[in-house]
Design a protein around this motif. Structure first.
Motif: not given
Lengths: 597, 597
Positions: B550-558
């Motif tokens: 699973v790749l964060a394509e942008r800065d990501t908040v999960c």
């Protein structure tokens, strides 16, 4: 035909034809033919350009529905009719196929045989016209009119006034005919033969008719508008070949050099062009240059060939970038069949036995040759060579032949060629070695390999014997087996996947016998995966968007464990749940995924 | 070169060449040329057949490494060198391009200009030889030898004995040269020009050399073995065109009719053949028929053309079967982007705005035209026309041009053309409208449609605002938000999918901002799906075999909810769990799937 396209602004191909015509509208060299009054009276500003695609779509720009007499543009089509009636050899006995290097009305005949040089000059055309089958001139004329109509896809008519004028003023053609009669290459009554020829030249056509007629030749003899076969593919090929070398009289070499498409011009100002496998074009503009070809017509063909890079001699070389899907698969590729551990381990131990080669684009000599090479470089251990044709377009004869030869050659070396081909081009392989998709092709190879290793992938595996339970003792195994329900699915029956809302919370599926497949789409038969005896499946194996239905491909017995069953088991025989939680599911999955609480 | 293939039994293409040779071995008509003793002494049983593919692979059968003098087979290559030195127009000013209908040693010159008819007869070849750049005959001879060597891909040599004999006995050629000098079409010192020509004819080649030389022409001027560009593509095209109409002297028309591949023969018994974009062939068998062509050579070319269906005028028409992947997608096709309900509903309400057209096979005029047609039949509501090129092979110029015109035309009508093309053929679209796969192309169209509808698909959606919680009151929402952990992923970071064994039992993922993508393969960048702000994911969204990372394509908040967190919530605020269990996840999924116990 085509007018509605012309009127629609949003058609880029018509727009391109319009551009060509616009660029040439001011080119006002040349004069219309004037040897008979009917031709001299034509409006020299008429200019039409039509293109007919091989599925019958006609594009039109300008004066494409104005009728004019077909004149010499009839020659390839009457040659085709003569070929249909007598075959190539018999026609060639009467007329040559060599460019003469001379004008359309050349009187040069072959020294020994007296044959005219080719069917595209007047002398040759008078002979081919005389060869069309029919009892007497009227029948022959009728057959020619009918034949030209079949090429055009609509009933054509003769311009009787032009016919009368042609007949009255055709001194040169009359001289040619008598010379050939004297030389023995033209038989029968000379005036009758000439009448048939003059009538043929006086048939009325439009620019759009010419596009359809040439598209019929370009498409191997089938009229793309009516769908009727007019002549055999080999005869269409013969006609195009003679057009390529002789179609433009003593400018044929120059034409091939600079335009590079088979063509034929006529004195009424028409040019027809046929590009094999692609399209037919008709151009009409009456003013002629000194050799008798339409000035704007020639210029239009030059522009179209240049602008689109359509020259027959262009070299379109396939891209060399080593794209992964086009190359030999280096790693072992596995089917998406769920299998018990014993089978998975057996397949994992022999990754070198099955190889996949993925092809993309059209299959011609070049791609087939590369495939042969890939096959030759296969390691000796490979026993199954899978050709994935699912991304392939058209397949040329030479490619089918070479791949068939490859299949036979591989067989003698103990390797099976297996095709994944939704088009089922069974010419290339025995039906048994052909599958509609790569998944099924791979499954078949894996089944073959397992059989070779002494494992029967179709043998039922009762739940009690399954490898999920590891070294669990008989009591635990019995408790586990008890906790599962039994689901019998006759062949062809479908059930909802466990991912569906009302699934009854099944956390584990086990296949005892038969075969299940998950289909991504309920309409088509695209399979996501399949599962045979001994396979265990968790809900994660039924991804939401790819599991529209689960199909029993054979009579199948499933054992299913629900969340409730698992809870009861946890209460009664907790060590059994521990066994399940350690169970080696495929893809690093464990049952705890399914039993998350 | 190629001998190792010949010795390997398992090569079907060599086997086919062997079959051709074997079928013709007993054809013993004709006699080797004997006008000079060196040619008369040759072994008449020599018979070689070579084929060179456009990636440089050489196949060989029989006597393919025996040297012989190139003779007239040099003519196309020296014509190519003259074109490279002067361009087509200047060369045509000195030599024509029309088939003469006469023999190789014809003395016919064009009436007004005194030009020889074409560069393939002796007279024309003497002129083109004189046009090769160089200061004096020695430099010109050196450049010709170097040029022929570049075509062959190895240094060639002159047979000095043959050269001396040719020079001593060349009466007819000497006469031709003096006639042309008199007519003004040959300039300079006649004996010097003749010496250059005779040296050119005396260069030693093998059958394999001829295959490579002709493959260089067939491949647009690049030597497939060395990779060097020898002449420009347009000059290779010019040479092939002249070979097609004039290469076989006064049998050129017949050759095009029955063999249909550009070719050139020589008096030493060689024939070279080039099929544009496919291969080069060399055949060698000394006995000649009355016109000076190799008897077996001609027969071999006939057999190869017939057997493989390689005729230039063949019509390979694309299949008409309406295969779903090749046709316009009738139903709305959605990307695999996980989106919040509001976006899903907005997209569902406008299924008519985005259309996908899938192409397969090579892109030529015919396929491009069909695409234009499909685009013309689009309903007016369509604002995004997605062309899926991921299954396409080579793209011809005409197809790229037509698709570019289509893109421009669609833009004027308010529709964007979007390409899914792993080869990134940016010539066809603005870079911004091109994506490496169909999924990303569709996502971009959907984002555009959402923006048009006033929804920002990239705007963060805090968990507290998310649509999962329906009409839950503030207390329940707060309890729910508390139960989730926070996971911050900088752009480019990858995490294990929750399906993996050590995933910490996450049962629900929620994306507050940024973008996640699941990749099927850790090596390539094949994305299975992506998820933007507001998307909620369960373990079933991470199917075992398709979720390698699973790749964060942008800065990501999960925000993530574990099984343990869910259990605690069930104990403390049970109505919050009830809310979750009713939460509308995508694809008829509910959280109870994830919370099975």
């Amino acid at each position: 035909m085509g007018n509605e396209q012309q009127d629609r602004p949003g058609d880029p191909l018509t727009a391109l034809l319009d551009q060509v015509r616009l660029r040439l509208r001011d080119l006002d060299d040349g004069e219309p033919a004037s040897y008979i009054p009917e031709l001299g009276r034509v409006d020299p500003d008429l200019f039409g350009l039509s293109l007919c695609a091989l599925d019958g779509q006609v594009y039109a720009s300008g004066d494409t529905t104005t009728p004019f007499t077909v004149q010499s543009v009839s020659k390839p089509f009457v040659f085709a009719l003569a070929l249909a009636d007598h075959g190539l050899e018999n026609v060639l006995a009467r007329v040559g196929a060599e460019p003469s290097g001379e004008a359309f009305n050349s009187i040069r005949l072959e020294p020994v045989t007296g044959r005219p040089p080719n069917p595209m000059v007047n002398a040759g055309a008078i002979v081919t016209s005389s060869l069309v089958a029919g009892d007497g001139p009227d029948e022959r004329s009728a057959r020619i009119l009918e034949g030209l109509s079949a090429f055009a896809g609509r009933p054509l008519k003769v311009d009787e006034a032009v016919f009368a004028s042609e007949r009255a003023t055709g001194d040169r053609n009359r001289a040619l005919a008598y010379l050939m009669h004297n030389a023995g290459s033209l038989t029968g009554d000379v005036e009758e033969q000439l009448a048939v020829y003059f009538r043929q030249c006086s048939v009325l056509v439009t620019c759009e008719d010419l596009a359809v007629m040439h598209a019929t030749l370009a498409g191997g003899g089938v009229n793309p508008v009516t769908g009727d076969r007019v002549v055999a593919p080999r005869h269409a090929q013969h006609v195009l070949a003679v057009m390529a070398t002789c179609g433009m009289y003593d400018a044929s070499g120059q034409w091939m050099l600079q335009v590079g498409m088979p063509a034929k011009s006529g004195v009424s100002g028409a040019i027809g062009v046929a590009l094999p496998g692609q399209f037919g074009i008709g151009v009409f503009s009456p003013p002629l240059e000194e050799k008798g070809n339409s000035v704007r017509g020639i210029a239009a063909c030059h522009l179209i060939s240049d602008q689109f890079g359509l020259h027959l001699m262009r070299a379109t070389v396939p891209q060399r970038r080593p794209l992964p899907p086009r190359s030999l698969h280096p790693a072992p590729l596995r089917s998406l069949r769920h299998r018990p551990r014993s089978q998975r381990e057996a397949l994992d131990a022999r990754p070198d036995r099955i190889r996949v080669h993925v092809l993309q684009g059209d299959l011609d000599f070049a791609t087939a040759e590369q495939t042969l090479r890939a096959a030759r470089e296969l390691p000796g251990a490979v026993s199954w060579f899978v050709l994935d044709l699912t991304r392939v377009g058209r397949v040329e004869t030479v490619a089918a032949d070479l791949l068939r030869a490859l299949g036979e050659d591989l067989r003698t070396r103990g390797t099976r060629m297996v095709l994944a081909d939704p088009d089922e081009r069974q010419a290339m392989a025995r039906p048994a070695d052909e599958f509609p998709d790569l998944g099924r092709a791979l499954e078949s190879c894996e089944d073959g390999l397992l059989a070779e290793l002494g494992l029967d992938p179709d043998a039922p595996v009762p739940l009690a014997d399954c490898d999920l339970f590891g070294r669990a003792d008989a009591r635990v195994r019995a408790a586990l087996a008890d906790a599962f329900d039994t689901l019998r699915l006759p062949e062809g029956e479908t059930v909802e996947p466990p991912g569906a809302r009302l699934s009854g919370r099944i956390v584990l599926w086990y296949v005892e016998s038969g075969r299940l497949a998950v289909c991504a789409d309920s309409v088509s038969t695209v399979r996501t995966w399949s599962a045979g005896p001994g396979a265990a499946l968790t809900p994660a194996d039924f991804p939401a968007r790819m599991s529209r239905q689960v199909l029993a491909e054979r009579d199948t017995v499933c054992r299913t464990l629900t969340a409730e069953g698992l809870m009861r088991l946890r209460a009664s025989v907790p060590e059994a749940v521990a066994v399940l939680e350690r169970a080696p599911l495929e893809g690093a999955e464990t049952v705890d995924r399914a039993d998350t609480a």
